[in-house]
Design a protein around this motif. Structure first.
Motif, PDB file in Angstrom:
ATOM      1  N   UNK A 109       0.734  -1.357  -0.009  1.00 33.86           N
ATOM      2  CA  UNK A 109       0.013   0.245  -0.223  1.00 33.86           C
ATOM      3  C   UNK A 109       0.677   1.221   0.012  1.00 33.86           C
ATOM      4  N   UNK A 110       2.203   1.243  -0.239  1.00 32.26           N
ATOM      5  CA  UNK A 110       3.015   2.217  -0.391  1.00 32.26           C
ATOM      6  C   UNK A 110       2.972   3.136   1.082  1.00 32.26           C
ATOM      7  N   UNK A 111       2.643   2.420   2.317  1.00 29.35           N
ATOM      8  CA  UNK A 111       2.549   3.360   3.220  1.00 29.35           C
ATOM      9  C   UNK A 111       3.772   2.892   4.362  1.00 29.35           C
ATOM     10  N   UNK A 112       4.123   3.769   5.276  1.00 31.65           N
ATOM     11  CA  UNK A 112       5.080   3.293   6.360  1.00 31.65           C
ATOM     12  C   UNK A 112       4.473   2.320   7.098  1.00 31.65           C
ATOM     13  N   UNK A 113       3.351   2.189   7.283  1.00 37.01           N
ATOM     14  CA  UNK A 113       2.708   0.962   8.253  1.00 37.01           C
ATOM     15  C   UNK A 113       2.693  -0.421   7.516  1.00 37.01           C
ATOM     16  N   UNK A 114       2.982  -0.375   6.063  1.00 36.42           N
ATOM     17  CA  UNK A 114       2.764  -1.536   5.390  1.00 36.42           C
ATOM     18  C   UNK A 114       4.129  -2.317   5.560  1.00 36.42           C
ATOM     19  N   UNK A 115       4.274  -3.670   5.540  1.00 40.22           N
ATOM     20  CA  UNK A 115       5.331  -4.448   5.054  1.00 40.22           C
ATOM     21  C   UNK A 115       5.733  -4.860   3.752  1.00 40.22           C
ATOM     22  N   UNK A 116       6.934  -5.448   3.686  1.00 39.09           N
ATOM     23  CA  UNK A 116       7.117  -5.747   2.390  1.00 39.09           C
ATOM     24  C   UNK A 116       6.033  -6.378   1.468  1.00 39.09           C
ATOM     25  N   UNK A 117       6.193  -5.908   0.090  1.00 39.33           N
ATOM     26  CA  UNK A 117       4.914  -6.659  -0.603  1.00 39.33           C
ATOM     27  C   UNK A 117       5.580  -7.733  -1.312  1.00 39.33           C
ATOM     28  N   UNK A 118       4.609  -8.107  -2.200  1.00 43.29           N
ATOM     29  CA  UNK A 118       4.839  -9.524  -2.802  1.00 43.29           C
ATOM     30  C   UNK A 118       6.313  -9.491  -3.686  1.00 43.29           C
ATOM     31  N   UNK A 119       6.424  -8.306  -4.514  1.00 46.24           N
ATOM     32  CA  UNK A 119       7.775  -8.686  -5.138  1.00 46.24           C
ATOM     33  C   UNK A 119       9.111  -8.561  -4.194  1.00 46.24           C
ATOM     34  N   UNK A 120       8.918  -7.763  -3.032  1.00 38.45           N
ATOM     35  CA  UNK A 120       9.998  -7.676  -1.908  1.00 38.45           C
ATOM     36  C   UNK A 120      10.229  -8.936  -1.371  1.00 38.45           C
ATOM     37  N   UNK A 121       8.918  -9.866  -1.214  1.00 40.77           N
ATOM     38  CA  UNK A 121       9.291 -11.131  -0.651  1.00 40.77           C
ATOM     39  C   UNK A 121       9.887 -12.024  -1.894  1.00 40.77           C
TER      40      UNK A 121
END
Length: 833
Positions: free
Chosen positions: A345-357
């Protein structure tokens, strides 16, 4: 061009006939693993110690890099919280020492220093061609880059940091500062709307306006070369590029060799979206160009997908894991991930997204399982030599006609031999003429224009990028006259709402013989006959098999030097009538009369066509016969020593395939001009390639008629001392590492025949016990491999294509690979009898 100085030798493997060495070499300011093929003979090398797979000091950015686009302090983002979260996440990864990051020309010295403080190299992404800079300014509103200031900022960022605290190192585990200067001076200049495509389209328009002939491949190659020269000259103005490693990214495989010849230190090919071609075909072009010109190479992984008018960074990313592993074991020195956001969600509260994983999965494998020093030497067994200006292009899945050349320029096929070249690629890479440029997986969009398939690509050229609005604007449509969605935005909403896996709609191309081909071009391979004996071959191919194609690309004056090379090295050269002429008689052993004959059926005399255990004509042949209409180049009676007919016409007995034994090597001449038959590659030429290449394949599907296709690559690597049989003093052991990717939508269950590197030269000794070690069990974590000794062994009777006195030990790897998943394993022999 590029000068090499060896840092140290990390891995040597020697037997009676083969010595291979994997060395870490210095390329300017960039250290990289230079591709050295596993069958290259060098008598001066000697066996060395075998490395464990634990991380070594060399396993840093210097010899492999994971470049993250739009990431961290140089991302250009305006949210410091997201930047901090990216830094914290990446700095806690075991693969952090491989990280490099993109940096645009406007990146501040302070942000560049922050990246360097973290141990990351900021790669300056600034196209240098003046015409492109001007077009991007006028057509896209981009500011003209101040190249002098951007270069100065990069240099300043390597200076001492003084006392300024740029990164809160108490919260991250930072590495030592990185001093390398890297400039990506080409950024898809062959495939973007403001690059050389503009020049090619303009030239095509002028030809149409003047009723001139269509563009030729030679002219398109000339325009590309001129464009590259302008880009290179721009970087050298005021000594701007001094001290920089120059990296070049391009979108089409056929661009690779010209880029390498222009002096780039690193070649990077963009893959994995619907505006470019397949990974399987891209690897041999890029790797071959790098090997031919002494450069490093890598793959850029795009996250943009025109089908949904957006990126796929937050959708299931297993397709990227497959592709990354194939590129890595295939020999890539760098993988570049384009930036579309790294946190959910491109927010600081979000964790790594699918491509990051997905990148984390791959990076962890590189750092913890198979570091660069342990992945070994890639298996490149076949050199496919194309004309320098070949312009070869994959035929898009939506195309209504047969193939063209030079991609967006759509140069029609006009040179002899081009259909045969297309046929070779179709055989070697199943699906390349069906799955490439897969821009319409959802059928026809009711609104195909807003948004378009792409702002600029082979699938669409919008008015903004059309040199001539009346001639160049186009919007392709898919194979079906109906579709699933009204427009691409609706498809985007559906994909994200259902968390659909893009892999279902982005089919990857398979490999028929495995990833064992390097594509070379003829211009830099052979030099003239007047050179000294040691310099007659400028770039001697180290491959077992050389397949030479094209019209007039094999210099007649080099026939003698080439024959001597084949004879002394035991290589096999495969050619067709047309590529060779009467002037090559000393090489081919046949005398062309100039006549052209017709054949309607043929028989293969070198054993059964379905039996690859022998390729030498036998005294009691059991011919395999096929009906096929062919044109054949007539030759005089064959009575020369060491020349034999391998295939002939029925009932006439006209020679169709001839083998000329020269020293320890062989020259195989297909008398069917250019290898071509009805619709492309002739069946006879296909069998010739099958027979020759099968004999040097290190990995093959055990029952190819029963098991579905796979995409696979392999390398020869050291076996850790902790493995069964590894580290034995009396018999040092190596393994073959295999990446097997199942691109299909169902489970792949079958067996692979894997040639295991053997230290035994006694052909009478047999492998009695084999072992496999699964290095990566897939995204699912459930893929399996089991190895047993195979009854398939090739011994000293294998006279074609190479005379070998040492047998090949083969193990059978029974594998189960989940749908759209991948397995990585090592195979070796642990006991002999």
């Amino acid at each position: 061009m590029v000068h090499y100085t060896s840092q140290r030798t990390t891995f040597s493997y020697a037997s009676q006939h083969v010595t291979i060495t994997l060395a870490l070499m210095q390329i300017g300011t960039w250290s990289a693993q230079v591709p050295i093929h596993s069958h290259k003979t060098n008598a001066s090398d000697s066996p060395g110690s075998f490395l464990d797979t634990s991380m070594t000091q060399q396993d840093t950015f210097a010899n492999f890099s994971i470049l993250l686009g739009g990431f961290g302090p140089t991302s250009g983002g305006d949210d410091p919280d997201i930047t901090a979260k990216e830094i914290f996440w990446a700095s806690s990864r075991s693969w952090k020492q491989f990280i490099s990051v993109s940096a645009n020309p406007q990146t501040s010295i302070e942000d560049l220093r922050k990246a360097r403080k973290l141990g990351w190299v900021p790669v300056m992404t600034m196209p240098s061609n003046p015409a492109r800079q001007t077009r991007e300014h006028t057509e896209r509103g981009k500011p003209l880059p101040n190249m002098t200031e951007a270069v100065a900022a990069q240099r300043s960022s390597t200076m001492p940091m003084k006392d300024t605290i740029l990164v809160n190192t108490s919260t991250v585990d930072a590495l030592g500062e990185q001093k390398q200067l890297v400039w990506e001076y080409l950024q898809e200049d062959d495939s973007c709307g403001t690059g050389v495509a503009h020049d090619l389209l303009t030239a095509r328009d002028e030809n149409i306006a003047s009723s001139a002939l269509p563009l030729s491949s030679t002219y398109a190659h000339q325009k590309w070369t001129e464009y590259l020269d302008a880009a290179k000259i721009s970087t050298r103005r005021d000594n701007l590029s001094a001290g920089f490693t120059m990296s070049a990214k391009f979108g089409f495989p056929t661009s690779a060799h010209a880029v390498a010849a222009s002096g780039a230190d690193i070649l990077i090919l963009e893959r994995m979206n619907d505006d470019v071609g397949s990974l399987a075909v891209g690897l041999p072009f890029t790797r071959g160009a790098a090997a031919q010109h002494g450069a490093s190479w890598g793959i850029d992984f795009s996250l943009w997908w025109g089908v949904i008018n957006g990126c796929v960074q937050d959708l299931p990313a297993d397709i990227y894991v497959r592709a990354l592993l194939l590129a890595y074991v295939g020999g890539a020195h760098i993988v570049e991930m384009e930036g579309c956001g790294w946190m959910t969600n491109a927010t600081a509260s979000g964790g790594p997204n699918a491509i990051a994983h997905a990148v984390d999965t791959f990076g962890t494998f590189v750092a913890d399982v198979l570091p660069p020093s342990a992945r070994g030497v890639h298996d490149a067994r076949v050199a496919l030599v194309l004309p320098t200006a070949n312009g070869w292009s994959e035929n898009p899945s939506w195309a209504r006609t047969s193939g063209v050349r030079w991609n967006i320029a759509d140069v029609p096929l006009s040179n002899r031999g081009e259909r045969g070249i297309d046929g070779i690629f179709s055989i070697a890479y199943p699906g390349t003429d069906r799955f490439s440029y897969f821009a319409f997986p959802f059928g026809l969009f009711k609104n195909n224009t807003f948004p378009p398939p792409s702002p600029f690509a082979r699938s669409a050229i919008t008015p903004t990028y059309a040199p001539n609005a009346n001639r160049d604007v186009l919007y392709r449509t898919g194979p079906l006259p109906f579709g699933k969605f009204s427009d691409r935005n609706e498809a985007h909403e559906w994909m994200h709402a259902s968390n659909a896996n893009p892999a279902l709609y982005r089919p990857m191309v398979d490999t028929h013989w495995g990833d064992i081909i390097d594509v070379l071009v003829n211009g830099s391979v052979w030099v003239n006959e007047n050179s000294s004996a040691s310099a007659r071959i400028r770039f001697p191919p180290t491959h077992d098999v050389i397949v030479w194609t094209g019209d007039g690309t094999l210099p007649a004056e080099s026939a003698t030097s080439m024959r001597d090379f084949i004879a002394s090295t035991g290589r096999t050269l495969v050619v067709a009538a047309g590529t060779v002429t009467p002037a090559h008689e000393s090489l081919t052993g046949v005398a062309f009369t100039g006549g052209l004959l017709a054949a309607r059926a043929w028989e293969w005399l070198a054993g059964s066509a379905n039996d690859s255990s022998t390729l030498t004509p036998t005294s009691t042949p059991t011919p395999e016969r096929k009906n096929e209409a062919l044109l054949v180049a007539e030759v005089a009676d064959i009575a020369r020593t060491n020349v034999s007919v391998v295939a002939r016409s029925v009932p006439e007995g006209i020679p169709l395939v001839v083998r000329h034994g020269v020293g320890s090597g062989a020259v195989i001449t297909c008398l069917v001009p250019w290898f071509e038959g009805s619709g492309g590659m002739s069946q006879l030429a296909t069998l010739v390639l099958e027979r020759v290449i099968q004999q040097v394949q290190p990995v093959s599907i055990a029952q190819p008629l029963l098991a579905p296709p796979l995409a696979w690559t392999s390398s020869v690597a050291p076996l850790p001392s902790t493995a069964d049989g590894g580290g034995m003093e009396d018999e040092p052991t190596v393994q073959r590492i295999v990446v097997a990717a199942n691109n299909a939508g169902g489970v792949w269950a079958g067996a692979l025949h894997v040639e295991v590197p053997s230290w035994h030269v006694d052909t009478h000794r047999r492998c009695t016990r084999a072992a496999c070690r699964v290095l990566f069990s897939g995204v699912s974590g459930t893929n399996t491999v089991e190895c047993t000794p195979s009854a398939t062994r090739v011994g000293s009777d294998m006279a074609w294509p190479r005379e070998r006195t040492a047998g090949r030990t083969v193990v059978t790897a029974s594998a189960r690979v989940d749908a759209r998943d991948v397995v990585v394993f090592g195979a070796w022999c642990t006991a002999y009898a």
